[in-house]
Motif scaffolding. Sequence first.
Motif, PDB file in Angstrom:
ATOM      1  N   SER A   1       0.795  -1.216   0.000  1.00  0.00           N
ATOM      2  CA  SER A   1       0.000   0.000   0.000  1.00  0.00           C
ATOM      3  C   SER A   1       0.829   1.268   0.000  1.00  0.00           C
ATOM      4  CB  SER A   1      -0.934  -0.007   1.203  1.00  0.00           C
ATOM      5  OG  SER A   1      -0.167  -0.176   2.380  1.00  0.00           O
ATOM      6  N   PHE A   2       2.008   1.245   0.587  1.00  0.00           N
ATOM      7  CA  PHE A   2       2.761   2.491   0.649  1.00  0.00           C
ATOM      8  C   PHE A   2       4.210   2.366   0.197  1.00  0.00           C
ATOM      9  CE2 PHE A   2       4.979   1.471   4.546  1.00  0.00           C
ATOM     10  CZ  PHE A   2       4.120   0.586   5.161  1.00  0.00           C
ATOM     11  N   TRP A   3       4.576   1.295  -0.440  1.00  0.00           N
ATOM     12  CA  TRP A   3       5.955   1.138  -0.891  1.00  0.00           C
ATOM     13  C   TRP A   3       6.323   2.184  -1.920  1.00  0.00           C
ATOM     14  CZ3 TRP A   3       6.914   0.394  -6.001  1.00  0.00           C
ATOM     15  CH2 TRP A   3       5.847  -0.038  -6.772  1.00  0.00           C
ATOM     16  N   HIS A   4       5.349   2.644  -2.705  1.00  0.00           N
ATOM     17  CA  HIS A   4       5.625   3.579  -3.787  1.00  0.00           C
ATOM     18  C   HIS A   4       6.103   4.942  -3.301  1.00  0.00           C
ATOM     19  CE1 HIS A   4       1.902   5.584  -2.773  1.00  0.00           C
ATOM     20  NE2 HIS A   4       1.377   4.382  -2.673  1.00  0.00           N
ATOM     21  N   ILE A   5       5.927   5.253  -2.020  1.00  0.00           N
ATOM     22  CA  ILE A   5       6.378   6.535  -1.481  1.00  0.00           C
ATOM     23  C   ILE A   5       7.881   6.683  -1.652  1.00  0.00           C
ATOM     24  CG2 ILE A   5       6.658   7.854   0.651  1.00  0.00           C
ATOM     25  CD1 ILE A   5       4.028   6.592   1.593  1.00  0.00           C
ATOM     26  N   PHE A   6       8.627   5.595  -1.507  1.00  0.00           N
ATOM     27  CA  PHE A   6      10.078   5.646  -1.544  1.00  0.00           C
ATOM     28  C   PHE A   6      10.648   5.342  -2.925  1.00  0.00           C
ATOM     29  CE2 PHE A   6      10.167   6.214   2.848  1.00  0.00           C
ATOM     30  CZ  PHE A   6       9.205   5.395   3.390  1.00  0.00           C
ATOM     31  N   ARG A   7       9.813   5.082  -3.859  1.00  0.00           N
ATOM     32  CA  ARG A   7      10.258   4.678  -5.180  1.00  0.00           C
ATOM     33  C   ARG A   7      10.692   5.875  -6.010  1.00  0.00           C
ATOM     34  NH1 ARG A   7       7.290   0.245  -8.815  1.00  0.00           N
ATOM     35  NH2 ARG A   7       9.245  -0.382  -9.680  1.00  0.00           N
TER      36      ARG A   7
ATOM     37  N   ASP B   1       6.408  -4.532   3.510  1.00  0.00           N
ATOM     38  CA  ASP B   1       5.591  -3.563   2.783  1.00  0.00           C
ATOM     39  C   ASP B   1       6.419  -2.399   2.245  1.00  0.00           C
ATOM     40  OD1 ASP B   1       3.246  -4.950   3.007  1.00  0.00           O
ATOM     41  OD2 ASP B   1       2.462  -3.772   4.684  1.00  0.00           O
ATOM     42  N   ILE B   2       7.450  -2.034   2.945  1.00  0.00           N
ATOM     43  CA  ILE B   2       8.261  -0.892   2.521  1.00  0.00           C
ATOM     44  C   ILE B   2       9.227  -1.257   1.404  1.00  0.00           C
ATOM     45  CG2 ILE B   2      10.098   0.670   3.294  1.00  0.00           C
ATOM     46  CD1 ILE B   2       8.534   0.813   5.975  1.00  0.00           C
ATOM     47  N   ILE B   3       9.861  -2.419   1.481  1.00  0.00           N
ATOM     48  CA  ILE B   3      10.904  -2.720   0.502  1.00  0.00           C
ATOM     49  C   ILE B   3      10.427  -3.487  -0.716  1.00  0.00           C
ATOM     50  CG2 ILE B   3      12.730  -2.693   2.228  1.00  0.00           C
ATOM     51  CD1 ILE B   3      12.700  -5.784   2.000  1.00  0.00           C
ATOM     52  N   ALA B   4       9.298  -4.169  -0.616  1.00  0.00           N
ATOM     53  CA  ALA B   4       8.841  -5.012  -1.715  1.00  0.00           C
ATOM     54  C   ALA B   4       8.079  -4.194  -2.748  1.00  0.00           C
ATOM     55  CB  ALA B   4       7.965  -6.132  -1.177  1.00  0.00           C
ATOM     56  N   ASP B   5       8.031  -4.731  -3.922  1.00  0.00           N
ATOM     57  CA  ASP B   5       7.239  -4.153  -4.995  1.00  0.00           C
ATOM     58  C   ASP B   5       6.621  -5.310  -5.780  1.00  0.00           C
ATOM     59  OD1 ASP B   5       9.254  -5.134  -6.666  1.00  0.00           O
ATOM     60  OD2 ASP B   5      10.208  -3.190  -6.912  1.00  0.00           O
ATOM     61  N   PRO B   6       5.854  -5.025  -6.820  1.00  0.00           N
ATOM     62  CA  PRO B   6       5.217  -6.132  -7.552  1.00  0.00           C
ATOM     63  C   PRO B   6       6.205  -7.122  -8.159  1.00  0.00           C
ATOM     64  CG  PRO B   6       4.171  -4.055  -8.101  1.00  0.00           C
ATOM     65  CD  PRO B   6       5.369  -3.722  -7.280  1.00  0.00           C
TER      66      PRO B   6
ATOM     67  N   MET C   1      13.752   4.290   6.254  1.00  0.00           N
ATOM     68  CA  MET C   1      13.134   3.320   5.351  1.00  0.00           C
ATOM     69  C   MET C   1      13.432   3.651   3.892  1.00  0.00           C
ATOM     70  SD  MET C   1      11.963   0.966   7.077  1.00  0.00           S
ATOM     71  CE  MET C   1      12.469   0.962   8.766  1.00  0.00           C
ATOM     72  N   GLY C   2      13.570   4.925   3.580  1.00  0.00           N
ATOM     73  CA  GLY C   2      13.962   5.313   2.227  1.00  0.00           C
ATOM     74  C   GLY C   2      15.357   4.795   1.897  1.00  0.00           C
ATOM     75  N   ARG C   3      16.264   4.871   2.878  1.00  0.00           N
ATOM     76  CA  ARG C   3      17.630   4.370   2.686  1.00  0.00           C
ATOM     77  C   ARG C   3      17.631   2.854   2.518  1.00  0.00           C
ATOM     78  NH1 ARG C   3      22.195   3.950   7.080  1.00  0.00           N
ATOM     79  NH2 ARG C   3      23.941   3.451   5.747  1.00  0.00           N
ATOM     80  N   LEU C   4      16.853   2.146   3.331  1.00  0.00           N
ATOM     81  CA  LEU C   4      16.759   0.696   3.220  1.00  0.00           C
ATOM     82  C   LEU C   4      16.201   0.297   1.858  1.00  0.00           C
ATOM     83  CD1 LEU C   4      17.012  -2.146   4.420  1.00  0.00           C
ATOM     84  CD2 LEU C   4      14.740  -1.818   5.419  1.00  0.00           C
ATOM     85  N   TYR C   5      15.136   0.970   1.440  1.00  0.00           N
ATOM     86  CA  TYR C   5      14.543   0.694   0.126  1.00  0.00           C
ATOM     87  C   TYR C   5      15.583   0.923  -0.970  1.00  0.00           C
ATOM     88  CZ  TYR C   5      11.560   0.977  -3.961  1.00  0.00           C
ATOM     89  OH  TYR C   5      11.006   0.775  -5.193  1.00  0.00           O
ATOM     90  N   GLY C   6      16.339   2.012  -0.856  1.00  0.00           N
ATOM     91  CA  GLY C   6      17.367   2.318  -1.840  1.00  0.00           C
ATOM     92  C   GLY C   6      18.454   1.251  -1.892  1.00  0.00           C
TER      93      GLY C   6
END
Length: 155
Positions: A14-20, A50-55, A138-143
């Motif tokens: 639901s909110f992973w796209h915020i950091f994309r 939820d934060i790091i995963a995507d489709p 979380m932005g850094r982790l996603y990156g």
Amino acid sequence: MQNPLPPIFFFRHSFWHIFRSPDAAKTLSMEKTRIVIYATRHTLGGMISDIIADPDSVVAICATTEQTVATCIDLAPDIVIMLSVAPFIDGSEFIRRIRRQGDRRPAVYVLSWHQAEHIVLSLLEAGVDQYLTFPVSMGRLYGKVRSDRDNRSRT
């Protein structure tokens, strides 16, 4: 005693796209990124997922070290995220157990509260690729996850 939940969960993100980043869609590969998360608390593991995963990701959340090892053997993940240092302290050579012989060598990230310098150095010497302390950006982790994924798809 209740059986633990099965290790693999698929989430609607639901909110992973915020950091994309805007150009992230250009760098997606056809193969799904396989991620294993070890978390003794399902809520925290689900939040990280939820934060790091995507489709284009398959995420497995494991509650025990045995589940984590078994899932790593079955799934052959690209990234393993540990939300505890406990599995590394008992001398069980945890890194060797989750890194199967063969082509894939998953990146291992440890997210934990700040530890003494000698513990952090021991983790890095044991084969941990990244050590991040809470509170984690979380932005850094996603990156980091996306960067690792992109580097692996190029090789």
